[in-house]
Design a protein around this motif. Structure first.
Motif, PDB file in Angstrom:
ATOM      1  N   MET A  27      -4.862   0.707  -5.644  1.00 56.29           N
ATOM      2  CA  MET A  27      -4.932  -0.691  -5.244  1.00 56.29           C
ATOM      3  C   MET A  27      -5.828  -1.517  -6.168  1.00 56.29           C
ATOM      4  SD  MET A  27      -3.725  -2.918  -3.208  1.00 56.29           S
ATOM      5  CE  MET A  27      -2.938  -1.891  -1.946  1.00 56.29           C
ATOM      6  N   GLY A  28      -6.850  -0.869  -6.772  1.00 56.22           N
ATOM      7  CA  GLY A  28      -7.806  -1.609  -7.597  1.00 56.22           C
ATOM      8  C   GLY A  28      -7.145  -2.302  -8.776  1.00 56.22           C
ATOM      9  N   GLY A  29      -6.346  -1.571  -9.509  1.00 53.90           N
ATOM     10  CA  GLY A  29      -5.676  -2.145 -10.671  1.00 53.90           C
ATOM     11  C   GLY A  29      -4.697  -3.237 -10.276  1.00 53.90           C
ATOM     12  N   PHE A  30      -4.040  -3.038  -9.160  1.00 53.87           N
ATOM     13  CA  PHE A  30      -3.095  -4.048  -8.670  1.00 53.87           C
ATOM     14  C   PHE A  30      -3.838  -5.330  -8.308  1.00 53.87           C
ATOM     15  CE2 PHE A  30      -0.958  -5.969  -4.933  1.00 53.87           C
ATOM     16  CZ  PHE A  30       0.232  -6.348  -5.543  1.00 53.87           C
TER      17      PHE A  30
ATOM     18  N   ASP B  80       0.796  -1.231   0.000  1.00 53.15           N
ATOM     19  CA  ASP B  80       0.000   0.000   0.000  1.00 53.15           C
ATOM     20  C   ASP B  80       0.834   1.290   0.000  1.00 53.15           C
ATOM     21  OD1 ASP B  80      -2.669   1.270   0.139  1.00 53.15           O
ATOM     22  OD2 ASP B  80      -1.938   1.983   2.082  1.00 53.15           O
ATOM     23  N   PRO B  81       1.931   1.383   0.771  1.00 53.90           N
ATOM     24  CA  PRO B  81       2.703   2.639   0.753  1.00 53.90           C
ATOM     25  C   PRO B  81       3.429   2.897  -0.564  1.00 53.90           C
ATOM     26  CG  PRO B  81       3.191   1.330   2.723  1.00 53.90           C
ATOM     27  CD  PRO B  81       2.461   0.443   1.770  1.00 53.90           C
ATOM     28  N   TYR B  82       3.539   1.874  -1.407  1.00 58.10           N
ATOM     29  CA  TYR B  82       4.390   1.990  -2.588  1.00 58.10           C
ATOM     30  C   TYR B  82       3.613   2.066  -3.900  1.00 58.10           C
ATOM     31  CZ  TYR B  82       7.513   0.229   1.016  1.00 58.10           C
ATOM     32  OH  TYR B  82       8.201   0.054   2.197  1.00 58.10           O
ATOM     33  N   ILE B  83       2.294   1.837  -3.867  1.00 51.33           N
ATOM     34  CA  ILE B  83       1.522   1.887  -5.109  1.00 51.33           C
ATOM     35  C   ILE B  83       0.434   2.945  -5.016  1.00 51.33           C
ATOM     36  CG2 ILE B  83       2.021  -0.505  -5.712  1.00 51.33           C
ATOM     37  CD1 ILE B  83      -0.696  -1.311  -4.743  1.00 51.33           C
TER      38      ILE B  83
ATOM     39  N   ASN C 182       1.117  -2.292 -13.024  1.00 53.24           N
ATOM     40  CA  ASN C 182       0.617  -3.416 -12.242  1.00 53.24           C
ATOM     41  C   ASN C 182       1.144  -4.761 -12.742  1.00 53.24           C
ATOM     42  OD1 ASN C 182      -1.020  -1.948 -10.367  1.00 53.24           O
ATOM     43  ND2 ASN C 182      -2.444  -1.541 -12.059  1.00 53.24           N
ATOM     44  N   PHE C 183       1.313  -4.871 -14.084  1.00 54.70           N
ATOM     45  CA  PHE C 183       1.874  -6.103 -14.639  1.00 54.70           C
ATOM     46  C   PHE C 183       3.287  -6.326 -14.094  1.00 54.70           C
ATOM     47  CE2 PHE C 183       4.154  -8.672 -17.669  1.00 54.70           C
ATOM     48  CZ  PHE C 183       3.240  -9.655 -18.027  1.00 54.70           C
ATOM     49  N   GLY C 184       4.096  -5.280 -14.093  1.00 53.14           N
ATOM     50  CA  GLY C 184       5.469  -5.368 -13.604  1.00 53.14           C
ATOM     51  C   GLY C 184       5.548  -5.590 -12.102  1.00 53.14           C
ATOM     52  N   LEU C 185       4.628  -4.982 -11.365  1.00 54.53           N
ATOM     53  CA  LEU C 185       4.627  -5.137  -9.909  1.00 54.53           C
ATOM     54  C   LEU C 185       4.331  -6.580  -9.506  1.00 54.53           C
ATOM     55  CD1 LEU C 185       2.727  -1.863  -8.938  1.00 54.53           C
ATOM     56  CD2 LEU C 185       5.105  -2.397  -8.382  1.00 54.53           C
ATOM     57  N   VAL C 186       3.331  -7.167 -10.154  1.00 57.01           N
ATOM     58  CA  VAL C 186       3.000  -8.562  -9.844  1.00 57.01           C
ATOM     59  C   VAL C 186       4.145  -9.478 -10.279  1.00 57.01           C
ATOM     60  CG1 VAL C 186       1.427 -10.471 -10.336  1.00 57.01           C
ATOM     61  CG2 VAL C 186       0.514  -8.180  -9.895  1.00 57.01           C
ATOM     62  N   ALA C 187       4.725  -9.179 -11.431  1.00 54.13           N
ATOM     63  CA  ALA C 187       5.867  -9.986 -11.896  1.00 54.13           C
ATOM     64  C   ALA C 187       7.021  -9.897 -10.911  1.00 54.13           C
ATOM     65  CB  ALA C 187       6.309  -9.515 -13.280  1.00 54.13           C
TER      66      ALA C 187
END
Length: 344
Positions: A63-66, A57-60, A92-97
């Motif tokens: 939140m919905g798209g994530f 949460d502090p870094y994005i 979000n694609f890169g964050l999950v990856a």
């Protein structure tokens, strides 16, 4: 008719473009809030996706798209613990990856005097806490099976840089450190230890004294040779660093700095005091670096028995074969230190 089809085509094309743009923004547009180029995050063992969201949460920014991306890529039901690297501008694609790619820790340690302090150092770099780490390294069954004691288990740790995953368990970490210790004691080092008449653990104990006795790496083989000469003759080592360790142990304070050993300290009742006990102390008094270990394994061959700090070459020592020669050197040093007013 043709105009209507054309209009419909434009509408469909526009609709597809809008959807495509929306998908791009949702999937790939930047969703980070931190200003640094990189940000490390750790996901503890046993975490679920709700815990991950709190950590992230502090870094994005949104939140919905994530959450949507995590669901699409099935990350929300397959969370992995570990240490992960986020980069500024990730979508979000890169964050999950990124949260799927556990990056190892390059763990380093040196200059520790007690297992407790060493485990604090470890716990700052990997997931297990100090209590867990201290417990596994002091496990009585482990110590018995591997030939260590609570006093000498510090001999197992060879200062170096090692690579581990952050979420490694305390037991797995212990076993990997044991494996590194056994790898260090290869056939060549074992043969050298046997040649000087010491076990690997005893080599580490003596190396810890050599390490504390001199910071001059080129002098360590000579110091090691003098201590080995004393051991061969059945003399007490009379090593000031062991007295300093005994004083710290008695006070249960390893933060204090003791620059001078007093005559009254030499009679301190302690198994670590090598003025009153023959042979090596029960365990290392510090964590010797590899140069100190190799100095014990490759000692300088000489007849020196005595040495004391030099007042002409600070950081080095003056060596002597006979006690009268040593007394001359020792008086020079005592006179000098008295002139500085150093009391402890």
């Amino acid at each position: 008719m043709f105009a209507n089809k054309k209009k419909i085509g434009y509408l469909v094309g526009g609709f597809v473009l809008v959807i495509g743009l929306g998908m791009y923004l949702r999937f790939f547009a930047s969703n980070t809030t931190f200003n640094e180029a990189e940000q490390w995050v750790t996901i503890p063992t046993g975490s679920n996706f709700e815990a991950v969201k709190k950590i992230m949460d502090p870094y994005i920014d949104g939140m919905g798209g994530f959450e949507n991306m995590a669901a699409i890529r099935r990350y929300d039901s397959n969370v992995k613990p570990g240490r992960f690297l986020l980069k500024k501008g990730m979508g979000n694609f890169g964050l999950v990856a990124a949260l799927r790619h556990n990056i190892p820790v390059k763990l380093t340690f040196n200059n520790q005097e007690r297992l407790e302090d060493l485990c604090v150092r470890f716990s700052q770099q990997i997931e297990p806490d100090t209590t867990q780490l201290t417990s596994v390294f002091r496990d009585s069954l482990f110590l018995k099976e591997q030939g260590f004691t609570k006093a000498n288990v510090m001999a197992m740790f060879i200062p170096n840089s090692y690579e581990f995953y952050w979420n490694i368990s305390a037991i797995t970490f212990r076993d990997k450190m044991l494996k590194e210790y056994k790898k260090f004691w290869n056939a060549d080092r074992l043969a050298k230890a046997e040649k000087v008449g010491l076990s690997p653990i005893d080599v580490i104990i003596l190396a810890s004294i050599v390490h504390k006795e001199t910071v001059k790496k080129e002098e360590r083989p000579r110091v090691a040779g003098a201590y080995l000469n004393r051991l061969k003759q059945g003399m007490p080592l009379q090593a000031d660093p062991t007295v300093i360790y005994a004083l710290k142990l008695k006070a249960n304070d390893f933060t204090q700095v003791i620059k001078r050993v007093l005559f009254k300290d030499l009679t301190l009742s302690s198994s670590y005091n090598t003025y009153v006990n023959i042979g090596l102390p029960p365990g290392p008094i510090a964590m010797p670096d590899i140069t100190a270990i190799d100095a014990v394994l490759n000692p300088e061959k000489h007849n020196y028995i005595y040495f004391c700090a030099s007042i002409e070459r600070f950081g080095y020592h003056e060596f002597a074969v006979t006690y009268p020669e040593h007394q001359v050197n020792a008086k020079k040093y005592a006179d000098w230190i008295n002139s500085t007013g150093t009391t402890r």
